[in-house]
Design an enzyme around this catalytic site. Sequence first.
Site, PDB file in Angstrom:
ATOM      1  CG  ASN A 196      -1.820   1.204   1.444  1.00  0.00           C
ATOM      2  OD1 ASN A 196      -1.820   2.102   0.539  1.00  0.00           O
ATOM      3  ND2 ASN A 196      -2.457   1.211   2.561  1.00  0.00           N
ATOM      4  CD1 TRP A 197       3.628   0.803  -2.759  1.00  0.00           C
ATOM      5  CD2 TRP A 197       3.783   1.845  -4.730  1.00  0.00           C
ATOM      6  NE1 TRP A 197       4.174  -0.002  -3.453  1.00  0.00           N
ATOM      7  CE2 TRP A 197       4.323   0.486  -4.929  1.00  0.00           C
ATOM      8  CE3 TRP A 197       3.482   2.709  -5.895  1.00  0.00           C
ATOM      9  CZ2 TRP A 197       4.911   0.141  -5.912  1.00  0.00           C
ATOM     10  CZ3 TRP A 197       4.269   2.142  -7.220  1.00  0.00           C
ATOM     11  CH2 TRP A 197       4.844   1.027  -7.178  1.00  0.00           C
ATOM     12  CE  LYS A 198      -0.366   3.316   4.781  1.00  0.00           C
ATOM     13  NZ  LYS A 198      -0.278   3.391   6.100  1.00  0.00           N
ATOM     14  N   GLY A 246       2.666  -1.257   4.505  1.00  0.00           N
ATOM     15  CA  GLY A 246       2.760   0.341   3.934  1.00  0.00           C
ATOM     16  C   GLY A 246       4.177   0.770   3.904  1.00  0.00           C
ATOM     17  N   GLY A 247       4.835   1.235   4.911  1.00  0.00           N
ATOM     18  CA  GLY A 247       6.193   1.971   4.673  1.00  0.00           C
ATOM     19  C   GLY A 247       7.083   0.894   3.909  1.00  0.00           C
ATOM     20  CD  GLU A 293      -3.786  -2.350   7.356  1.00  0.00           C
ATOM     21  OE1 GLU A 293      -2.607  -2.774   7.145  1.00  0.00           O
ATOM     22  OE2 GLU A 293      -4.127  -1.341   7.242  1.00  0.00           O
ATOM     23  CG  HIS A 335      -5.931   1.895   5.199  1.00  0.00           C
ATOM     24  ND1 HIS A 335      -5.429   2.839   6.177  1.00  0.00           N
ATOM     25  CD2 HIS A 335      -4.889   1.135   4.967  1.00  0.00           C
ATOM     26  CE1 HIS A 335      -4.286   2.685   6.514  1.00  0.00           C
ATOM     27  NE2 HIS A 335      -3.635   1.388   5.994  1.00  0.00           N
ATOM     28  CD  GLU A 394      -2.911   5.491   6.646  1.00  0.00           C
ATOM     29  OE1 GLU A 394      -2.924   5.416   5.513  1.00  0.00           O
ATOM     30  OE2 GLU A 394      -1.946   5.071   7.531  1.00  0.00           O
ATOM     31  CB  SER A 419       4.777  -2.008  12.300  1.00  0.00           C
ATOM     32  OG  SER A 419       4.363  -0.504  12.431  1.00  0.00           O
ATOM     33  N   GLY A 459       2.183   2.003  10.854  1.00  0.00           N
ATOM     34  CA  GLY A 459       3.345   3.095  10.797  1.00  0.00           C
ATOM     35  C   GLY A 459       4.164   3.302  12.128  1.00  0.00           C
TER      36      GLY A 459
HETATM   37  P1  PGA Z   1       2.674   0.070   7.642  1.00  0.00           P
HETATM   38  O1  PGA Z   1       1.239   0.547   7.045  1.00  0.00           O
HETATM   39  O2  PGA Z   1       3.256  -1.161   6.932  1.00  0.00           O
HETATM   40  O3  PGA Z   1       3.560   1.435   7.259  1.00  0.00           O
HETATM   41  O4  PGA Z   1       2.468   0.122   9.146  1.00  0.00           O
HETATM   42  C1  PGA Z   1       0.141  -0.540   6.733  1.00  0.00           C
HETATM   43  C2  PGA Z   1      -0.943   0.109   6.294  1.00  0.00           C
HETATM   44  O5  PGA Z   1      -1.345   0.976   6.550  1.00  0.00           O
HETATM   45  O6  PGA Z   1      -1.517  -0.826   5.310  1.00  0.00           O
END
Ligand code: PGA
Length: 259
Positions: A12-14, A236-237, A170, A100, A102, A215, A176
């Site tokens: 997930n490149w956000k 994500g990251g 999640e 998600h 977010e 994470s 993050g």
């Molecule tokens: P993260 O994000 O790996 O940076 O914790 C995961 C996500 O939000 O899908």
Amino acid sequence: MTGASRPLVAGNWKMNGARAGAVALASALVDRAAAEGGLSCDVLVCPPAHQLFPVLDVIAGSPIALGGQDCHARPDGAHTGDIGAEMLGDAGCAYVIVGHSERRTGHGETDSVVREKAAAARRAGLVPIVCVGETEAQRDAGRALRTVEDQLVNSVPDGAGASNAVVAYEPVWAIGTGRTPAPGEIHEMHGAMRRLLAARFGPDAATLRLLYGGSVNPGNAAEIASIENVDGALVGGASLKAETFWPIVRAFHDDSSPT
Ligand code: PGA
């Protein structure tokens, strides 16, 4: 350890990056996939909308799949700034992330909105990745299981099954932050999710892919991959660089390869 036939590792490149970097990252992933000479897990990247077409050009013909990060429940119309699931399909997507945290937090998306989006994805022939997860306050109050079960009941549309839906657990506090639940906590949550989905959808739910996200990194991926009922990861990251994303793919590839 997966009940599904093929785990799914999704990046997930956000809201990150520009076209050139996205193309370079996608090419690096295509090269790594080619070097494996066959993968026993599915690999997905979910770039920002403006990067979908250039990334599609790079991954076409490779085992890397394309996904959106969100969709509107309607196929088209007066919805400024939104993108419909059919449009994502037109851009080459096979999956779309919905619900998600977010989006739930930043855009006020409720379970019923998430459910409509997941149903829209299926209408468009995409596989929705429905995200659920408790906040730290909910976990501290002993309500993690209850919260996630409620989200699952209300966010996953009727008719979901292994071929047309994915669920991602999640924990909001793990996204993050570099913090993850203990393996036993992930085990407990994924087991509870499997039981709830099986009660609602029957035997097909045994192979519905349950991803863990929050994470995930090269250092913890193998341990997470070994947990019962973890059928992949939403990353994500660590998905923003091939050097950190590919070891996670390999952890799930190794976990599901015959030994
Ligand atoms: P993260 O994000 O790996 O940076 O914790 C995961 C996500 O939000 O899908």
